[in-house]
Design a protein around this motif. Sequence first.
Motif, PDB file in Angstrom:
ATOM      1  N   THR A 209      -9.486   4.022   1.778  1.00 54.28           N
ATOM      2  CA  THR A 209     -10.233   4.985   2.584  1.00 54.28           C
ATOM      3  C   THR A 209      -9.690   5.171   3.995  1.00 54.28           C
ATOM      4  O   THR A 209     -10.012   6.167   4.645  1.00 54.28           O
ATOM      5  CB  THR A 209     -11.715   4.558   2.696  1.00 54.28           C
ATOM      6  N   ARG A 210      -8.852   4.227   4.477  1.00 61.53           N
ATOM      7  CA  ARG A 210      -8.391   4.289   5.863  1.00 61.53           C
ATOM      8  C   ARG A 210      -6.874   4.261   5.931  1.00 61.53           C
ATOM      9  O   ARG A 210      -6.269   3.551   6.735  1.00 61.53           O
ATOM     10  CB  ARG A 210      -8.983   3.132   6.672  1.00 61.53           C
ATOM     11  N   ALA A 211      -6.232   5.056   5.075  1.00 55.00           N
ATOM     12  CA  ALA A 211      -4.774   5.158   5.101  1.00 55.00           C
ATOM     13  C   ALA A 211      -4.373   6.498   4.490  1.00 55.00           C
ATOM     14  O   ALA A 211      -5.104   7.082   3.679  1.00 55.00           O
ATOM     15  CB  ALA A 211      -4.132   4.007   4.333  1.00 55.00           C
ATOM     16  N   ASN A 212      -3.186   6.969   4.894  1.00 56.46           N
ATOM     17  CA  ASN A 212      -2.674   8.254   4.387  1.00 56.46           C
ATOM     18  C   ASN A 212      -1.528   8.070   3.399  1.00 56.46           C
ATOM     19  O   ASN A 212      -0.713   8.963   3.208  1.00 56.46           O
ATOM     20  CB  ASN A 212      -2.205   9.124   5.564  1.00 56.46           C
ATOM     21  N   SER A 213      -1.460   6.937   2.744  1.00 57.71           N
ATOM     22  CA  SER A 213      -0.364   6.634   1.828  1.00 57.71           C
ATOM     23  C   SER A 213      -0.570   7.294   0.466  1.00 57.71           C
ATOM     24  O   SER A 213      -1.676   7.724   0.122  1.00 57.71           O
ATOM     25  CB  SER A 213      -0.253   5.118   1.635  1.00 57.71           C
ATOM     26  N   LYS A 214       0.524   7.325  -0.311  1.00 56.36           N
ATOM     27  CA  LYS A 214       0.437   7.829  -1.678  1.00 56.36           C
ATOM     28  C   LYS A 214      -0.486   6.925  -2.500  1.00 56.36           C
ATOM     29  O   LYS A 214      -0.567   5.718  -2.252  1.00 56.36           O
ATOM     30  CB  LYS A 214       1.822   7.856  -2.320  1.00 56.36           C
ATOM     31  N   LYS A 215      -1.132   7.527  -3.496  1.00 58.19           N
ATOM     32  CA  LYS A 215      -2.088   6.779  -4.304  1.00 58.19           C
ATOM     33  C   LYS A 215      -1.442   5.578  -4.982  1.00 58.19           C
ATOM     34  O   LYS A 215      -2.009   4.475  -4.996  1.00 58.19           O
ATOM     35  CB  LYS A 215      -2.704   7.702  -5.351  1.00 58.19           C
ATOM     36  N   ARG A 216      -0.231   5.752  -5.517  1.00 53.88           N
ATOM     37  CA  ARG A 216       0.391   4.629  -6.232  1.00 53.88           C
ATOM     38  C   ARG A 216       0.790   3.523  -5.259  1.00 53.88           C
ATOM     39  O   ARG A 216       0.770   2.340  -5.624  1.00 53.88           O
ATOM     40  CB  ARG A 216       1.595   5.107  -7.041  1.00 53.88           C
ATOM     41  N   TYR A 217       1.145   3.884  -4.029  1.00 56.01           N
ATOM     42  CA  TYR A 217       1.454   2.863  -3.032  1.00 56.01           C
ATOM     43  C   TYR A 217       0.210   2.027  -2.730  1.00 56.01           C
ATOM     44  O   TYR A 217       0.290   0.807  -2.560  1.00 56.01           O
ATOM     45  CB  TYR A 217       1.967   3.502  -1.751  1.00 56.01           C
ATOM     46  N   LYS A 218      -0.933   2.685  -2.661  1.00 54.29           N
ATOM     47  CA  LYS A 218      -2.184   1.962  -2.413  1.00 54.29           C
ATOM     48  C   LYS A 218      -2.495   1.009  -3.564  1.00 54.29           C
ATOM     49  O   LYS A 218      -2.959  -0.116  -3.340  1.00 54.29           O
ATOM     50  CB  LYS A 218      -3.328   2.958  -2.227  1.00 54.29           C
ATOM     51  N   ILE A 219      -2.210   1.455  -4.789  1.00 55.32           N
ATOM     52  CA  ILE A 219      -2.437   0.583  -5.949  1.00 55.32           C
ATOM     53  C   ILE A 219      -1.537  -0.644  -5.881  1.00 55.32           C
ATOM     54  O   ILE A 219      -1.970  -1.779  -6.148  1.00 55.32           O
ATOM     55  CB  ILE A 219      -2.206   1.370  -7.256  1.00 55.32           C
ATOM     56  N   PHE A 220      -0.261  -0.426  -5.504  1.00 53.53           N
ATOM     57  CA  PHE A 220       0.666  -1.557  -5.386  1.00 53.53           C
ATOM     58  C   PHE A 220       0.140  -2.588  -4.389  1.00 53.53           C
ATOM     59  O   PHE A 220       0.146  -3.796  -4.651  1.00 53.53           O
ATOM     60  CB  PHE A 220       2.045  -1.071  -4.925  1.00 53.53           C
ATOM     61  N   VAL A 221      -0.319  -2.121  -3.233  1.00 56.17           N
ATOM     62  CA  VAL A 221      -0.785  -3.036  -2.189  1.00 56.17           C
ATOM     63  C   VAL A 221      -2.077  -3.720  -2.610  1.00 56.17           C
ATOM     64  O   VAL A 221      -2.304  -4.900  -2.303  1.00 56.17           O
ATOM     65  CB  VAL A 221      -0.934  -2.288  -0.852  1.00 56.17           C
ATOM     66  N   PHE A 222      -2.927  -3.000  -3.335  1.00 56.52           N
ATOM     67  CA  PHE A 222      -4.140  -3.630  -3.873  1.00 56.52           C
ATOM     68  C   PHE A 222      -3.762  -4.778  -4.811  1.00 56.52           C
ATOM     69  O   PHE A 222      -4.359  -5.870  -4.758  1.00 56.52           O
ATOM     70  CB  PHE A 222      -4.973  -2.592  -4.619  1.00 56.52           C
ATOM     71  N   LEU A 223      -2.756  -4.577  -5.662  1.00 56.32           N
ATOM     72  CA  LEU A 223      -2.306  -5.632  -6.571  1.00 56.32           C
ATOM     73  C   LEU A 223      -1.679  -6.797  -5.802  1.00 56.32           C
ATOM     74  O   LEU A 223      -1.856  -7.963  -6.174  1.00 56.32           O
ATOM     75  CB  LEU A 223      -1.306  -5.060  -7.573  1.00 56.32           C
ATOM     76  N   ILE A 224      -0.953  -6.494  -4.736  1.00 58.51           N
ATOM     77  CA  ILE A 224      -0.391  -7.558  -3.903  1.00 58.51           C
ATOM     78  C   ILE A 224      -1.520  -8.388  -3.296  1.00 58.51           C
ATOM     79  O   ILE A 224      -1.429  -9.623  -3.217  1.00 58.51           O
ATOM     80  CB  ILE A 224       0.509  -6.958  -2.805  1.00 58.51           C
ATOM     81  N   ARG A 225      -2.574  -7.713  -2.892  1.00 53.63           N
ATOM     82  CA  ARG A 225      -3.727  -8.424  -2.330  1.00 53.63           C
ATOM     83  C   ARG A 225      -4.358  -9.360  -3.372  1.00 53.63           C
ATOM     84  O   ARG A 225      -4.971 -10.361  -3.030  1.00 53.63           O
ATOM     85  CB  ARG A 225      -4.751  -7.420  -1.816  1.00 53.63           C
ATOM     86  N   LEU A 226      -4.189  -9.020  -4.654  1.00 59.75           N
ATOM     87  CA  LEU A 226      -4.661  -9.874  -5.738  1.00 59.75           C
ATOM     88  C   LEU A 226      -3.617 -10.905  -6.145  1.00 59.75           C
ATOM     89  O   LEU A 226      -3.767 -11.568  -7.179  1.00 59.75           O
ATOM     90  CB  LEU A 226      -5.040  -9.017  -6.949  1.00 59.75           C
ATOM     91  N   ARG A 227      -2.534 -11.013  -5.342  1.00 59.94           N
ATOM     92  CA  ARG A 227      -1.441 -11.976  -5.571  1.00 59.94           C
ATOM     93  C   ARG A 227      -0.650 -11.667  -6.842  1.00 59.94           C
ATOM     94  O   ARG A 227      -0.155 -12.578  -7.524  1.00 59.94           O
ATOM     95  CB  ARG A 227      -1.973 -13.412  -5.604  1.00 59.94           C
ATOM     96  N   ALA A 228      -0.519 -10.402  -7.143  1.00 59.39           N
ATOM     97  CA  ALA A 228       0.297  -9.977  -8.289  1.00 59.39           C
ATOM     98  C   ALA A 228       1.616  -9.369  -7.807  1.00 59.39           C
ATOM     99  O   ALA A 228       2.103  -8.379  -8.349  1.00 59.39           O
ATOM    100  CB  ALA A 228      -0.479  -8.970  -9.136  1.00 59.39           C
ATOM    101  N   THR A 229       2.210  -9.978  -6.782  1.00 61.55           N
ATOM    102  CA  THR A 229       3.401  -9.411  -6.148  1.00 61.55           C
ATOM    103  C   THR A 229       4.583  -9.356  -7.097  1.00 61.55           C
ATOM    104  O   THR A 229       5.351  -8.392  -7.092  1.00 61.55           O
ATOM    105  CB  THR A 229       3.759 -10.222  -4.888  1.00 61.55           C
ATOM    106  N   LYS A 230       4.770 -10.384  -7.924  1.00 59.99           N
ATOM    107  CA  LYS A 230       5.899 -10.373  -8.853  1.00 59.99           C
ATOM    108  C   LYS A 230       5.809  -9.192  -9.808  1.00 59.99           C
ATOM    109  O   LYS A 230       6.824  -8.545 -10.114  1.00 59.99           O
ATOM    110  CB  LYS A 230       5.956 -11.696  -9.628  1.00 59.99           C
ATOM    111  N   LEU A 231       4.618  -8.885 -10.299  1.00 63.33           N
ATOM    112  CA  LEU A 231       4.435  -7.722 -11.171  1.00 63.33           C
ATOM    113  C   LEU A 231       4.772  -6.442 -10.418  1.00 63.33           C
ATOM    114  O   LEU A 231       5.479  -5.558 -10.951  1.00 63.33           O
ATOM    115  CB  LEU A 231       2.994  -7.673 -11.667  1.00 63.33           C
ATOM    116  N   VAL A 232       4.303  -6.333  -9.189  1.00 62.80           N
ATOM    117  CA  VAL A 232       4.576  -5.139  -8.379  1.00 62.80           C
ATOM    118  C   VAL A 232       6.076  -4.983  -8.154  1.00 62.80           C
ATOM    119  O   VAL A 232       6.614  -3.876  -8.244  1.00 62.80           O
ATOM    120  CB  VAL A 232       3.819  -5.218  -7.035  1.00 62.80           C
TER     121      VAL A 232
END
Length: 333
Positions: free
Chosen positions: A295-318
């Motif tokens: 809600t507080r960023a102007n990034s592409k939708k898929r970029y937001k999904i990647f960062v959400f997954l990183i926040r869940l510690r799924a960085t290797k998958l990303v």
Amino acid sequence: MLVSLIVPIYNVEKYLNECLDSLVHQSDENFEVILVDDGSTDTSGDIAKQFEREHAEIFRYYYKENGGLSDARNYGLSVAKGKYVAFLDSDDYLAKGTIEVLKKQLATEAVDIICFGMREVTEVGEHIRFIHPNAKGLTGTYSVTQQEGLISSSLPNACNKLIKASLFREHNIKFPIGLWYEDLGTLPKLFFLADKITFIETPCYFYRHREGAITKTYSDKVMDIYQVLAELRAFFQNNPYSSSDIDLNTWYINLTVITLARLSLCKNFELPDYVDRKIEREILQHFRHVFDIYTRANSKKRYKIFVFLIRLRATKLVRKIIEFLVRRKAIRV
């Protein structure tokens, strides 16, 4: 003197003649070029001095010990006489008539920064793509308080801008020495301090895409991005404006993805675990409220999904997904 062009030079003998020729052949001659030889060990210094001898009305040559791009630019700023400054990388070149275009724009409206278009070209000058100075396609004049996300949607490059020199001098703004991402560490501050910023589509700058210039082996310097972002966060906390959190969130998202894209090009892509952990810590620390990603960023939708997954510690998958997208050229580095 209205315009000073600062050209840092370091071991670019293959490209320097074309770069400096593009300045000799400008249709407007009332400008100066500051040639900063940053300790070159090839013939770049000789080439630069030859241009100064043949065109002393334009070029001023300076030699300094090697200190890196930021140090060379800062040196150029210290000796520049122009009311406005621009930066030209010595393996790139300007379009004919660029100085005239910029002066005409200044005659139309007094502004602090002019952002212009770029053409990305191959090493031999073949067109790859046009790069607009603003991701939203904005043209015209704005201020950061009038246009939400103006800073983060604009190219953070120094090379496609004409900047009032007083923004550097009166606010003690310098390029950060010793860090990668020196443009990102500098341009947002200048944008914030500017009263008026103009965007024009004219492709004045030719950016040479050099395959050899992309880092193919891992370096911890890639992680400088988070130090630069932390310094920007501190700057905006001391100089608040309504969209600063959106700009910062956008940078954290976009540049985390771009960093992972660059890492995917490394020959030793099996990176140490601490790299993933470092990225995860930075994302967790910055995005304490997960909904800010969406809600507080102007990034592409898929970029937001990647960062959400990183926040869940799924960085290797990303990283694996981004590596695939880089190979497919769905993400450009």
